[in-house]
Write a protein that holds these residues in place. Structure first.
Motif, PDB file in Angstrom:
ATOM      1  N   UNK A 135      22.354 -18.359 -22.141  1.00 31.54           N
ATOM      2  CA  UNK A 135      22.954 -18.542 -23.462  1.00 31.54           C
ATOM      3  C   UNK A 135      24.476 -18.643 -23.335  1.00 31.54           C
ATOM      4  N   UNK A 136      24.943 -19.659 -22.650  1.00 28.50           N
ATOM      5  CA  UNK A 136      26.380 -19.843 -22.479  1.00 28.50           C
ATOM      6  C   UNK A 136      26.874 -20.934 -23.416  1.00 28.50           C
ATOM      7  N   UNK A 137      28.183 -21.027 -23.547  1.00 29.92           N
ATOM      8  CA  UNK A 137      28.800 -22.045 -24.388  1.00 29.92           C
ATOM      9  C   UNK A 137      29.216 -23.274 -23.584  1.00 29.92           C
ATOM     10  N   UNK A 138      28.910 -23.292 -22.299  1.00 28.95           N
ATOM     11  CA  UNK A 138      29.371 -24.372 -21.440  1.00 28.95           C
ATOM     12  C   UNK A 138      28.383 -25.531 -21.488  1.00 28.95           C
ATOM     13  N   UNK A 139      28.878 -26.701 -21.834  1.00 30.60           N
ATOM     14  CA  UNK A 139      28.026 -27.877 -21.925  1.00 30.60           C
ATOM     15  C   UNK A 139      28.469 -28.770 -23.054  1.00 30.60           C
ATOM     16  N   UNK A 152      23.947 -31.435 -21.983  1.00 30.98           N
ATOM     17  CA  UNK A 152      24.091 -30.598 -20.790  1.00 30.98           C
ATOM     18  C   UNK A 152      24.351 -29.168 -21.247  1.00 30.98           C
ATOM     19  N   UNK A 153      23.574 -28.230 -20.722  1.00 35.16           N
ATOM     20  CA  UNK A 153      23.734 -26.808 -21.036  1.00 35.16           C
ATOM     21  C   UNK A 153      23.781 -26.040 -19.726  1.00 35.16           C
ATOM     22  N   UNK A 154      24.881 -25.350 -19.473  1.00 26.00           N
ATOM     23  CA  UNK A 154      25.050 -24.640 -18.212  1.00 26.00           C
ATOM     24  C   UNK A 154      24.694 -23.160 -18.360  1.00 26.00           C
ATOM     25  N   UNK A 155      23.941 -22.636 -17.422  1.00 23.29           N
ATOM     26  CA  UNK A 155      23.687 -21.195 -17.358  1.00 23.29           C
ATOM     27  C   UNK A 155      24.768 -20.546 -16.498  1.00 23.29           C
ATOM     28  N   UNK A 156      25.187 -19.349 -16.895  1.00 27.88           N
ATOM     29  CA  UNK A 156      26.241 -18.649 -16.170  1.00 27.88           C
ATOM     30  C   UNK A 156      25.736 -17.268 -15.764  1.00 27.88           C
ATOM     31  N   UNK A 157      25.624 -17.054 -14.467  1.00 24.68           N
ATOM     32  CA  UNK A 157      25.227 -15.760 -13.921  1.00 24.68           C
ATOM     33  C   UNK A 157      26.366 -15.256 -13.031  1.00 24.68           C
ATOM     34  N   UNK A 158      26.938 -14.112 -13.371  1.00 28.20           N
ATOM     35  CA  UNK A 158      28.010 -13.548 -12.560  1.00 28.20           C
ATOM     36  C   UNK A 158      27.486 -12.339 -11.785  1.00 28.20           C
ATOM     37  N   UNK A 159      28.113 -12.083 -10.644  1.00 25.17           N
ATOM     38  CA  UNK A 159      27.702 -10.913  -9.863  1.00 25.17           C
ATOM     39  C   UNK A 159      27.884  -9.632 -10.673  1.00 25.17           C
TER      40      UNK A 159
END
Length: 351
Positions: A135-139, A152-159
């Motif tokens: 559920x990111x805002x990137x795209x 385009x919808x990007x998923x963002x997973x951070x460490x």
């Protein structure tokens, strides 16, 4: 004497109807248990959006920043697109206030049979990552209106984000039955899910007393229906946790009774508590909405505030009322109103 200040956002539809008796019951509990609780009410909703063009004012988050907790009813209404209502209110609260844990307990309540023939003893919790992931805002949308249009919808997973939600799940399991199931799809999603799996393996080493396994999301969804009693703590990404928790609520008998908490475990910001059900425009205004999800969410709020005795008493009263079966709203097979069921729960409270 402990004092708490709660921001109340009833929202839309039946959110307004279930929030009012929940506030009344919390005031009753505070009086019985000897703590003070004050409520500030905010009209942030789709109705406000239709009047002003915004779900909440520009300084809305600053207005509730210093409250001890937030009690939310439901958000959504015909004529206002879901992405507008959610990204205009719910998601900004979750993200600005670092409510990175979405906690959803799942239990088959006594006297409330679920759709499964023999579910066994169902008592588990879904721990959903709540501020990043899918559920990111990137795209964006490109070549709109042409044959080459694309989205385009990007998923963002951070460490940092994956680590803290996995740690929360494993820590929670040490207080329960000591087992974690990690939801993944690393056989098909080539970057984010292997990354998730690697961090789960790393963090599991911190808690050698906790057993764990990973399950692909499609197989896990099937097992939730076939053998729900085998689960203790399920941890998943924002999307996987969202889907699994609603499925699990249905397995337990009714999404109308399901609660949730949006937690900032570090307590730098207020946490938010809300029933899982939506605003239900089809029954809004009829006074027959099931208040149990809101009341159970209030019980979770009391636990979070440190009033565990009152939280436990409220949950016990919910269980006793459902087990008795005399007072139920239409979705549970009865004829009671929202207020009548809430009143029955209040009558069953023992402190």
């Amino acid at each position: 004497m402990s004092r708490y200040r709660i921001a109340v956002i009833p929202g839309d539809g039946i959110g307004v109807e279930v929030t009012a008796p929940t506030v009344d019951l919390l005031e009753h509990l505070a009086d019985r248990a000897g703590f003070e609780i004050a409520f500030d009410h905010f009209d942030w909703s789709c109705a406000r959006y239709q009047e002003t063009g915004a779900m909440m004012p520009p300084d809305g988050l600053d207005q509730i920043r210093d409250h001890d907790a937030i009690l939310l009813g439901a958000v959504g209404w015909p004529g206002v697109p879901d992405h507008v209502s959610l990204w205009g209110l719910l998601i900004p609260i979750r993200r600005r206030f670092q409510q990175y844990v979405n906690l959803r307990p799942i239990s088959v309540m006594p006297g409330l049979p679920g759709p499964l023939r023999d579910p066994g003893e169902v008592d588990f919790v879904v721990v959903r990552e709540n501020v990043e992931g899918e559920y990111s805002e990137i795209g964006g949308r490109f070549s709109t209106g042409t044959a080459q249009e694309m989205a385009v919808q990007e998923a963002v997973f951070t460490r940092a984000g994956v680590t803290r939600i996995v740690d929360y799940a494993f820590d929670l399991a040490t207080t329960r039955r000591g087992h974690v199931t990690s939801a993944t799809k690393s056989n098909g999603i080539v970057h984010t899910m292997p990354f998730w799996d690697e961090i789960v393996r790393e963090r599991a080493e911190r808690q050698p007393s906790v057993s764990w396994r990973q399950e692909h999301i499609d197989a896990l969804a099937a097992k939730l229906v076939l053998d729900p009693s085998s689960f203790d703590v399920i941890v998943g990404s924002n999307l996987f946790g969202d889907i699994l928790s609603d499925l699990a609520a249905a397995v337990a008998g009714s999404i109308g009774i399901a609660p949730s908490a949006n937690l900032d475990p570090e307590r730098d910001f207020p946490s938010m508590f809300e029933p899982v059900h939506g605003s239900a425009p089809d029954i809004a205004g009829k006074g027959i909405a099931n208040p149990i999800g809101a009341l159970w969410s209030a019980s979770m709020m009391l636990d979070h505030l440190g009033e565990k005795r009152s939280g436990d008493a409220l949950l016990a009263a919910i269980r006793a009322t459902l087990a008795d079966g005399d007072v139920r709203t239409p979705d549970l097979g009865g004829t009671a109103t929202t207020r009548e069921l809430a009143a029955a729960v209040q009558e069953a409270i023992s402190l």
